[in-house]
Motif scaffolding. Structure first.
Motif, PDB file in Angstrom:
ATOM      1  N   MET A   1       0.856  -1.180   0.000  1.00  0.00           N
ATOM      2  CA  MET A   1       0.000   0.000   0.000  1.00  0.00           C
ATOM      3  C   MET A   1       0.894   1.232   0.000  1.00  0.00           C
ATOM      4  SD  MET A   1      -2.996   0.925   2.720  1.00  0.00           S
ATOM      5  CE  MET A   1      -3.767  -0.678   2.512  1.00  0.00           C
ATOM      6  N   SER A 121     -11.552   2.340   8.139  1.00  0.00           N
ATOM      7  CA  SER A 121     -11.505   3.494   7.235  1.00  0.00           C
ATOM      8  C   SER A 121     -10.292   4.370   7.498  1.00  0.00           C
ATOM      9  CB  SER A 121     -12.789   4.318   7.366  1.00  0.00           C
ATOM     10  OG  SER A 121     -13.913   3.587   6.940  1.00  0.00           O
ATOM     11  N   LEU A 124      -7.418   2.958   5.674  1.00  0.00           N
ATOM     12  CA  LEU A 124      -7.514   3.123   4.222  1.00  0.00           C
ATOM     13  C   LEU A 124      -7.071   4.514   3.805  1.00  0.00           C
ATOM     14  CD1 LEU A 124     -10.941   1.356   3.525  1.00  0.00           C
ATOM     15  CD2 LEU A 124      -8.643   0.369   3.521  1.00  0.00           C
ATOM     16  N   ASP A 125      -7.324   5.491   4.664  1.00  0.00           N
ATOM     17  CA  ASP A 125      -6.940   6.869   4.367  1.00  0.00           C
ATOM     18  C   ASP A 125      -5.523   7.192   4.823  1.00  0.00           C
ATOM     19  OD1 ASP A 125      -9.483   7.293   3.342  1.00  0.00           O
ATOM     20  OD2 ASP A 125     -10.271   8.034   5.257  1.00  0.00           O
ATOM     21  N   ALA A 130      -2.407   1.144   9.510  1.00  0.00           N
ATOM     22  CA  ALA A 130      -2.825  -0.202   9.111  1.00  0.00           C
ATOM     23  C   ALA A 130      -2.370  -1.278  10.091  1.00  0.00           C
ATOM     24  CB  ALA A 130      -2.313  -0.520   7.710  1.00  0.00           C
ATOM     25  N   ILE A 149     -16.099  -1.562   7.898  1.00  0.00           N
ATOM     26  CA  ILE A 149     -15.998  -0.334   7.122  1.00  0.00           C
ATOM     27  C   ILE A 149     -17.319   0.412   7.231  1.00  0.00           C
ATOM     28  CG2 ILE A 149     -16.830  -1.331   4.942  1.00  0.00           C
ATOM     29  CD1 ILE A 149     -14.659   0.263   3.503  1.00  0.00           C
ATOM     30  N   ARG A 153     -18.466   4.177   2.003  1.00  0.00           N
ATOM     31  CA  ARG A 153     -17.173   3.928   1.377  1.00  0.00           C
ATOM     32  C   ARG A 153     -17.393   3.189   0.059  1.00  0.00           C
ATOM     33  NH1 ARG A 153     -12.816   6.374   4.345  1.00  0.00           N
ATOM     34  NH2 ARG A 153     -11.561   5.263   2.808  1.00  0.00           N
ATOM     35  N   ASP A 157     -12.784   0.388  -1.709  1.00  0.00           N
ATOM     36  CA  ASP A 157     -12.345   0.467  -0.319  1.00  0.00           C
ATOM     37  C   ASP A 157     -12.763  -0.772   0.458  1.00  0.00           C
ATOM     38  OD1 ASP A 157     -11.129   2.912  -0.609  1.00  0.00           O
ATOM     39  OD2 ASP A 157     -12.795   4.073   0.199  1.00  0.00           O
ATOM     40  N   ARG A 160     -10.345  -3.470  -0.244  1.00  0.00           N
ATOM     41  CA  ARG A 160      -9.097  -3.195   0.485  1.00  0.00           C
ATOM     42  C   ARG A 160      -9.239  -3.538   1.961  1.00  0.00           C
ATOM     43  NH1 ARG A 160      -8.207   2.811  -0.212  1.00  0.00           N
ATOM     44  NH2 ARG A 160      -6.290   2.441   0.968  1.00  0.00           N
ATOM     45  N   ALA A 161     -10.400  -3.271   2.542  1.00  0.00           N
ATOM     46  CA  ALA A 161     -10.625  -3.587   3.950  1.00  0.00           C
ATOM     47  C   ALA A 161     -10.543  -5.086   4.196  1.00  0.00           C
ATOM     48  CB  ALA A 161     -11.985  -3.045   4.393  1.00  0.00           C
ATOM     49  N   LEU A 164      -6.932  -6.190   3.945  1.00  0.00           N
ATOM     50  CA  LEU A 164      -6.103  -5.726   5.054  1.00  0.00           C
ATOM     51  C   LEU A 164      -6.020  -6.754   6.174  1.00  0.00           C
ATOM     52  CD1 LEU A 164      -4.542  -3.263   6.279  1.00  0.00           C
ATOM     53  CD2 LEU A 164      -6.718  -2.555   7.292  1.00  0.00           C
TER      54      LEU A 164
END
Length: 381
Positions: A1, A121, A124-125, A130, A149, A153, A157, A160-161, A164
């Motif tokens: 990432m 979230s 992700l930002d 992470a 999440i 979103r 996203d 990605r969650a 993760l």
């Protein structure tokens, strides 16, 4: 990432998110501690009314079965779990909350419980956050883990969650009340349902939609079923009160008059009972669950599993993973023994027990057209 670009504005936003995460944990622990000291954390006393206390099992003195014959195992996302309750989503995103997630994950691994995290979230930002979520999968590599999440979103996203945490499920939380009161909130509710439908189509794991403590009505559950949501946590009021948390964070605390807004988990489960099996997702319940008896009441009203946050968070903050393992182990013993006392050998057996619906819950049923009396005669069917 890849790393996020740094700018004064972005740094300020990151600092505000960090502070909000710390505020949420601090205020949640304060709430739970106050309940314990008033008696509400252990048996439902104290000043705040909890509608779990409006439910009473009818005791049949010759119905009990040996505890060794009781199996309260449940299935979640295709996995068999030995306990009918799990560690619900709480936190993540800071160094302090990373330690909390680590301790929760260790306890989940040692007791075989599923575990959800707080909203990812923030990670992700801001990729520097992470690790506070990845620690969950590292400490519990083979367990059932749920990513979390916020609604609104993007589908990307959401993917990605899941990645993760290498998650088995994705919780999508609905928090209209919280967004309305949150000083940093963005109450743009225009197409939340359509956004959830896109997430369902995009992620490779089942989606579990949950409230954050204000309840999912039968109408909402039907809408979620229609777009393919597999699981729904009704997450009613009575647990961690995000209305109070966000109001306490507001200058002037000007929304205090909304205290008590929403429906409790028992009310939501009773409401869902008016729907046919295909008309709602598989049900989970959370919100105000204080003890093993509350767990059994949720299961008796149709929940397939029960999420617990406040009492587990308090145990971890006070004594780390070891204290939480001790508490969870006690809950596992008690749920089995109480189910045996009620004559229920499994979760399906709990849904045939007789329940009295009293006081405010009885009034709720009357107004919603629910036959509360039928729950008191289920063992006769």
């Amino acid at each position: 990432m890849s790393a996020m670009p740094s700018s004064p504005g972005w740094d300020r936003d990151a600092a505000r998110r960090h502070d909000r995460k710390e505020d949420h944990v601090r205020l949640a622990v304060v709430q739970w501690s106050a309940r314990k000291h008033s008696g509400g954390g252990s048996r439902g006393g104290g000043s705040a009314h909890n509608e779990f206390d409006d439910l009473e099992f009818i005791h049949h003195a010759l119905a009990a079965v040996p505890p060794a014959e009781v199996d309260l195992g449940v299935e979640l996302a295709g996995r068999r779990l030995s306990s009918p309750f799990y560690i619900n989503g709480m936190t993540g995103g800071t160094e302090h909350t990373s330690h909390i997630n680590q301790q929760l994950a260790i306890a989940a691994r040692q007791t075989g419980l599923a575990m959800a995290c707080g909203s990812v979230s923030i990670a992700l930002d801001d990729p520097s956050c992470a690790e506070s979520f990845r620690v969950i999968r590292r400490e519990n590599p083979d367990g059932v883990v749920m990513a979390n999440i916020g609604v609104g979103r993007s589908p990307a996203d959401a993917v990605r969650a899941v990645d993760l945490l290498d998650a088995d499920l994705l919780q999508v939380h609905i928090n209209a009340v919280q967004e309305t009161l949150m000083p940093e909130g963005s109450p743009d509710f225009a197409d939340w349902l359509g956004g959830i439908e896109q997430i369902v189509a995009a992620v490779p794991v089942p989606v579990l939609v949950k409230e954050v403590g204000f309840g999912l009505s039968a109408r909402t559950l039907r809408q979620l079923a229609e777009i393919g949501v597999r699981y729904a946590d009704v997450s009613g009021r009575g647990g961690t009160d995000f209305l109070r948390i966000e109001n306490d964070r507001r200058p002037g605390a000007d929304y205090g008059y909304l205290t008590g807004f929403g429906q409790s988990a028992p009310a939501c489960l009773l409401d869902a009972g008016r729907l046919g099996f295909e008309e709602h997702p598989a049900l989970l319940a959370s919100g105000g669950v204080r003890n093993p008896l509350d767990v059994l009441k949720c299961l008796a009203l149709g929940a397939g599993s029960v999420g617990v946050a406040g009492s587990f968070l308090s145990a971890v903050v006070d004594g780390g993973a070891a204290a939480l393992v001790e508490l969870i182990t006690s809950w596992q013993v008690h749920t089995r023994e109480l189910a045996a006392l009620l004559g229920a050998r499994d979760v399906a057996g709990l849904q045939r027990t007789d329940l009295l619906v009293r006081r405010s819950l009885a009034e709720y049923c009357q107004l919603r057209g629910i036959d509360a009396g039928a729950y008191s005669r289920r063992s006769e069917a």
